[in-house]
Scaffold this motif. Sequence first.
Motif, PDB file in Angstrom:
ATOM      1  N   ASP A  29       0.802  -1.124  -0.203  1.00 17.64           N
ATOM      2  CA  ASP A  29      -0.063   0.136  -0.092  1.00 17.64           C
ATOM      3  C   ASP A  29       0.769   1.290   0.052  1.00 17.64           C
ATOM      4  N   THR A  30       2.109   1.308  -0.268  1.00 15.54           N
ATOM      5  CA  THR A  30       3.053   2.159  -0.183  1.00 15.54           C
ATOM      6  C   THR A  30       3.832   2.540  -1.125  1.00 15.54           C
ATOM      7  N   VAL A  31       4.213   3.810  -1.536  1.00 22.23           N
ATOM      8  CA  VAL A  31       5.239   4.204  -2.760  1.00 22.23           C
ATOM      9  C   VAL A  31       6.538   3.709  -2.006  1.00 22.23           C
ATOM     10  N   SER A  32       7.236   2.772  -2.909  1.00 18.19           N
ATOM     11  CA  SER A  32       8.615   2.271  -2.542  1.00 18.19           C
ATOM     12  C   SER A  32       9.799   3.055  -3.340  1.00 18.19           C
ATOM     13  N   TRP A  33       9.527   3.557  -4.229  1.00 14.78           N
ATOM     14  CA  TRP A  33      10.378   4.150  -5.032  1.00 14.78           C
ATOM     15  C   TRP A  33       9.908   5.143  -6.313  1.00 14.78           C
ATOM     16  N   LEU A  34      10.653   6.175  -6.422  1.00 14.34           N
ATOM     17  CA  LEU A  34      10.283   6.972  -7.845  1.00 14.34           C
ATOM     18  C   LEU A  34      11.328   7.720  -8.295  1.00 14.34           C
ATOM     19  N   GLY A  35      11.373   7.504  -9.700  1.00 12.85           N
ATOM     20  CA  GLY A  35      12.685   8.110 -10.339  1.00 12.85           C
ATOM     21  C   GLY A  35      12.391   7.894 -11.846  1.00 12.85           C
ATOM     22  N   ASP A  36      13.711   7.722 -12.556  1.00 15.50           N
ATOM     23  CA  ASP A  36      13.843   7.567 -14.033  1.00 15.50           C
ATOM     24  C   ASP A  36      13.448   6.244 -14.436  1.00 15.50           C
ATOM     25  N   THR A  37      12.607   5.933 -15.404  1.00 15.10           N
ATOM     26  CA  THR A  37      12.258   4.766 -15.801  1.00 15.10           C
ATOM     27  C   THR A  37      13.506   3.730 -16.089  1.00 15.10           C
ATOM     28  N   ALA A  38      14.575   4.324 -16.568  1.00 13.65           N
ATOM     29  CA  ALA A  38      15.889   3.406 -16.855  1.00 13.65           C
ATOM     30  C   ALA A  38      16.422   2.875 -15.653  1.00 13.65           C
ATOM     31  N   ASP A  39      16.065   3.325 -14.378  1.00 16.69           N
ATOM     32  CA  ASP A  39      16.592   3.025 -13.010  1.00 16.69           C
ATOM     33  C   ASP A  39      15.761   2.274 -12.247  1.00 16.69           C
TER      34      ASP A  39
END
Length: 514
Positions: A29-39
């Motif tokens: 239920d939690t956002v675990s990561w965000l960033g560039d698609t390539a990474d």
Amino acid sequence: MTTKTTLYRNGHVLSPAYPTATAIAIAGDTVSWLGDTADAPAADEVVDLEGSLVTPAFVDSHAHVTSTGSSLSGLHLGRVRSATELLDTVAAAAAGLPDTAIVLGQGWDETEWEDPTLPTAAQLDRAVGGRRAYLNRTCGHTGIASPAMLAELPDLAGLAGYDAGGVLTLHAHRTARTAASAAIPDVQRRQWQHAALKHAASLGLAAIVECGMPSPGSSAGEADFTSLLALAASEELPQVYGLWGELSAAAKARDLGAHGCAGDLSVDGSIGAHTAALRDPYSDADTGGHAYLSAEDVEQHIINCAGHGMQGGFHAIGDQAIQNVITGVAAAAQTVGIDTVRAGRHRVEHAEMLDKSLIAGFVAFGLYASVQPSFDARWGGADAMYATRLGAERALASNPFGSLAGVGVPLALGSDAPVTPLDPWGGVAAAVNHHNPVQRLSPTAAFAAHTRGGWRALGIDDTGVLAPGCPATLAVWDRREPGLPDLTPHAELPRCRRTLSAGVVIFNEEEDRS
């Protein structure tokens, strides 16, 4: 148990934590990561956003879910433009009903008619074929009853606001409206609630604040309130946070499962019905409206809520009603302490007419303003209802979002559906395009007030923003560019493709619209 992970990639994620993010990962239920698609990290499920925009999901901070469902699937009168058209629409709806049925309609607004004369009870009687009928004005503070409906409620004649002609206001209206609501079959009520919540999810709404209230002499209000909370908790639907509008009843509100003892605890009525309590009389009627609650009532309610650790609040539209709230809250602070009052995040719903001194009261006592920008969009300006009822100067000063936000009063946006439709992007656009340029919000401020602002007004501070560790409550839109959309008048607003509430998909365009 292994937590499922989902990766949304190849899009645009609206996040202050990573403004250029093109992907977001969710664990449970939690956002675990965000960033560039390539990474992006590996995940159990991968969703290709195909360039779509991802934002925090919306919160509608003031709604009436059952009535909204009725408006969506029942007799909605918002488009009629005369008494004759209203009667014809009602007659067509009544024709297919059993003689014992009750005809319920809502949404009419005579201020938008060329001739604002309302139909008589006798005319309504002919239209509904002698059936019971009750038609709510769009503001919810005036109604028209058929003779059969009046006959079932003989005690109405002794109440303020009664008119034998069938047009009811004040206490007579509230009693008749309650009786009409109690006549709705449980199956139909549940269908309406479900329809409203599904529709909300399709608009990117992950949460709705329901404003319930008691039904004098009946348990219908409590039943409607608790059945809605149970429905929302049992299915993959938007979360519903209930505000129970009963004076000094925090213990009862908690027993009913309410989030607060607030909402439509009415200090006054509405501007359209001439029942909002004003310091100076209306421009088009010899009245200053009506105050249902005094400052002393407000004081005791806040003390009661503080004693139970519960959020309190009120419906207050006119400047006299808001003055009653500020005076009462100030008196309560003398008893329980100003820090306790401020910590309660007490709410004022609508808050349409405020001057600098009243706004200062919001600041002093940490009050939250739960407001409806679509009211200004529909009734503001030089030639609409506010100007007719209040005059141009007061109309221009109403709904002062810019003044409130400018001194730090927390704003939460809503619709008061079905008074105005569930339409979160429309609400954001209305705040940005206020008729008074001084009172306009920036797009960023308006969007924040309809997302994070709604959660904060509920005392929930970790939702409404997309960042690692925050709840995965978000919406995916058909917009293919980063940032907020064009919010200028008549611009095409985004369509929702998917809505998540704490990681659970509650709307998926490909499935739900097929």
